[in-house]
Design an enzyme around this catalytic site. Structure first.
Site, mmCIF file in Angstrom:
data_model
loop_
_atom_site.group_PDB
_atom_site.id
_atom_site.type_symbol
_atom_site.label_atom_id
_atom_site.label_comp_id
_atom_site.label_asym_id
_atom_site.label_seq_id
_atom_site.Cartn_x
_atom_site.Cartn_y
_atom_site.Cartn_z
ATOM 1 N N THR A 1 39.498 47.171 37.405
ATOM 2 C CA THR A 1 38.872 46.181 36.521
ATOM 3 C C THR A 1 39.928 45.567 35.608
ATOM 4 O O THR A 1 40.028 44.334 35.485
ATOM 5 C CB THR A 1 37.760 46.846 35.674
ATOM 6 O OG1 THR A 1 36.721 47.270 36.563
ATOM 7 C CG2 THR A 1 37.184 45.893 34.640
ATOM 8 N N GLN A 39 39.234 47.909 47.802
ATOM 9 C CA GLN A 39 38.504 48.555 48.908
ATOM 10 C C GLN A 39 39.354 48.631 50.177
ATOM 11 O O GLN A 39 38.886 49.135 51.200
ATOM 12 C CB GLN A 39 37.191 47.804 49.204
ATOM 13 C CG GLN A 39 36.143 47.928 48.115
ATOM 14 C CD GLN A 39 35.574 49.350 47.991
ATOM 15 O OE1 GLN A 39 35.784 50.212 48.849
ATOM 16 N NE2 GLN A 39 34.871 49.607 46.899
ATOM 17 N N THR A 67 51.023 54.048 25.786
ATOM 18 C CA THR A 67 51.854 55.154 26.257
ATOM 19 C C THR A 67 51.666 55.324 27.757
ATOM 20 O O THR A 67 50.532 55.452 28.232
ATOM 21 C CB THR A 67 51.433 56.464 25.547
ATOM 22 O OG1 THR A 67 51.568 56.270 24.146
ATOM 23 C CG2 THR A 67 52.281 57.638 26.001
ATOM 24 N N CYS A 90 28.990 48.310 39.535
ATOM 25 C CA CYS A 90 29.232 47.633 38.244
ATOM 26 C C CYS A 90 28.456 46.324 38.093
ATOM 27 O O CYS A 90 28.674 45.584 37.139
ATOM 28 C CB CYS A 90 30.718 47.308 38.086
ATOM 29 S SG CYS A 90 31.789 48.635 38.517
HETATM 30 N N1 PLP Z 1 37.304 45.735 42.800
HETATM 31 C C1 PLP Z 1 36.582 46.256 43.792
HETATM 32 C C2 PLP Z 1 36.553 45.565 45.124
HETATM 33 C C3 PLP Z 1 35.851 47.442 43.585
HETATM 34 O O1 PLP Z 1 35.133 47.947 44.594
HETATM 35 C C4 PLP Z 1 35.899 48.057 42.322
HETATM 36 C C5 PLP Z 1 35.144 49.309 42.064
HETATM 37 O O2 PLP Z 1 33.957 49.361 41.999
HETATM 38 C C6 PLP Z 1 36.665 47.469 41.308
HETATM 39 C C7 PLP Z 1 37.351 46.314 41.582
HETATM 40 C C8 PLP Z 1 36.734 48.070 39.920
HETATM 41 O O3 PLP Z 1 37.493 49.238 39.942
HETATM 42 P P1 PLP Z 1 37.594 50.214 38.676
HETATM 43 O O4 PLP Z 1 36.335 50.997 38.671
HETATM 44 O O5 PLP Z 1 38.811 51.043 38.972
HETATM 45 O O6 PLP Z 1 37.769 49.415 37.458
#
Ligand code: PLP
Length: 376
Positions: free
Chosen positions: A70, A178, A234, A320
């Site tokens: 993210t 992914q 850090t 998410c």
């Molecule tokens: N991008 C993709 C394609 C994802 O599947 C995910 C995870 O759900 C993310 C970004 C976000 O990853 P993170 O949970 O490490 O922030």
């Protein structure tokens, strides 16, 4: 419990956890500190970064550690847009981006950027002719997922790179979260690439943005320079070490892991396709660990709830995303709102067993007849 949501989160490999604990206990210093403990930690950080860079076939200086994909996506999308704002404010993307990309784009839109979304072809890949048509002199960014988290479609990144090549102000960001650790990925094709190890047996709370070394990004976190001027804080040495172990295991075992998942996925697809009201939404060329489907007349969220009651974990859209809205990704390929609303996802790993697939299919069969009333 039968866990079939490995694309949302993969359990940590015991060797990864062990490496985290051992590095955390061995190196007490802050790698930024100018004393012996700091220098030792900094030396270890450099060694680990060099090993990761070697596995990804990139320059160690191109690695920016983040808190996850993210943050890596936010940094790439906002950072690139802000750095290149004097060249233009046009961005091209897709409806299959993870919310960490699409919400960053919405934020930029509110700042006056113009966003065009590429249509998908029926096989789930982006329409390259449309990309060629949409690219302009003031296009500063094209952002495409290597593999999207809902359908598992593998996008033609090499062809996209070739089309962008003629537009010197335009950069390519690829969310490879992914893809990395699951299928081979060529980092040289993109200007920035994001990944997160919790998708392939690593720990949560860390990730990487790989950035071409000659590219300047405006940081989103401001503070002391740390290991890179692009991400203050850090340096998380033990997390970086655990990421290195997870990546090494995933790459060393990639072929055997993929062939195991391919077998299970073929069995699943064959069994599920036999139900008249089931529609498989993932295209034929999708990665084997992701299978998206809809059952006609049954909302995806209802299917998830019913399976959850029976101890089976599957997912509706990505973990998410906003609840209750139809899947943008499934709508983009099916052009059908009901199919998009009824969609849900099964995702597999090398840890999934054939017995789990059999148990899932048995429960699915009972639910299918109960919920659809189809007793044929
Ligand atoms: N991008 C993709 C394609 C994802 O599947 C995910 C995870 O759900 C993310 C970004 C976000 O990853 P993170 O949970 O490490 O922030």
């Amino acid at each position: 419990m039968i866990y079939l949501d490995y694309a949302a989160n993969h359990p940590v490999d015991p060797a990864v956890l062990q490496r985290f604990c051992s590095v955390e206990q061995t190196f007490p210093g802050n790698p930024n500190s100018r004393h012996e403990a700091g220098r030792t930690a900094s030396g270890e950080m450099q060694k680990i970064t060099a090993l990761i860079a070697e596995m990804l076939d990139v320059d160690p200086a191109s690695i920016i550690y983040t808190s996850g994909a993210t943050e890596a996506n936010n940094l790439a999308v906002k950072g690139l847009a802000r750095t290149t704002r004097h060249c233009g404010r046009h961005i091209i993307s897709t409806a299959i981006e993870h919310p960490s990309v699409s919400a960053s784009l919405t934020w930029l839109q509110e700042q006056g950027y113009e966003i065009d979304l590429l249509p998908l072809r029926t096989d789930g890949t982006v329409d390259l002719e449309e990309l060629e048509y949409l690219l302009r002199k003031d296009t500063v960014l094209v952002t495409i997922p290597a593999v999207d988290s809902e359908l598992g479609t593998v996008q033609p990144i090499r062809q996209i790179r070739e089309l962008i090549q003629n537009f010197p102000n335009c950069h390519l960001h690829v969310d490879a979260t992914q893809a990395v650790g699951r299928i081979p990925f060529d980092f040289s094709l993109a200007d920035t690439v994001s990944l997160a190890p919790h998708k392939f047996g690593g720990l949560n709370g860390c990730g990487i943005l790989v950035k071409r070394t000659d590219l300047v990004l405006e940081p989103i976190l401001h503070g002391g320079g740390s290991t890179t001027i692009y991400r203050s804080g850090t340096p998380a040495l033990a997390l970086a070490a655990s990421l290195e172990t997870a990546m090494r295991l995933a790459l060393e075992e990639q072929d055997s892991r993929v062939s195991h998942v391919l077998e299970l996925s073929a069995k699943l697809k064959k069994a599920l396709s036999a139900y008249p009201l089931v529609r498989i939404n993932s295209p034929a060329g999708a990665v084997p660990h992701i299978l998206n489907l809809s059952v006609e007349g049954i909302r995806g969220a209802e299917m998830q709830r019913q399976l959850d009651r029976k101890g089976i974990c599957v997912s509706v859209k990505s973990a998410c995303s906003v609840e209750g809205t139809p899947s943008r990704a499934v709508f983009a390929v099916s052009k059908n709102r009901n199919t998009a609303r009824n969609s849900w996802r099964i995702s597999l790993s090398h840890l999934t067993t054939e017995q789990e697939i059999d148990a899932f299919l048995k429960q699915f069969d009972l639910l299918y007849h109960e919920l659809t009333g189809d007793n044929k």
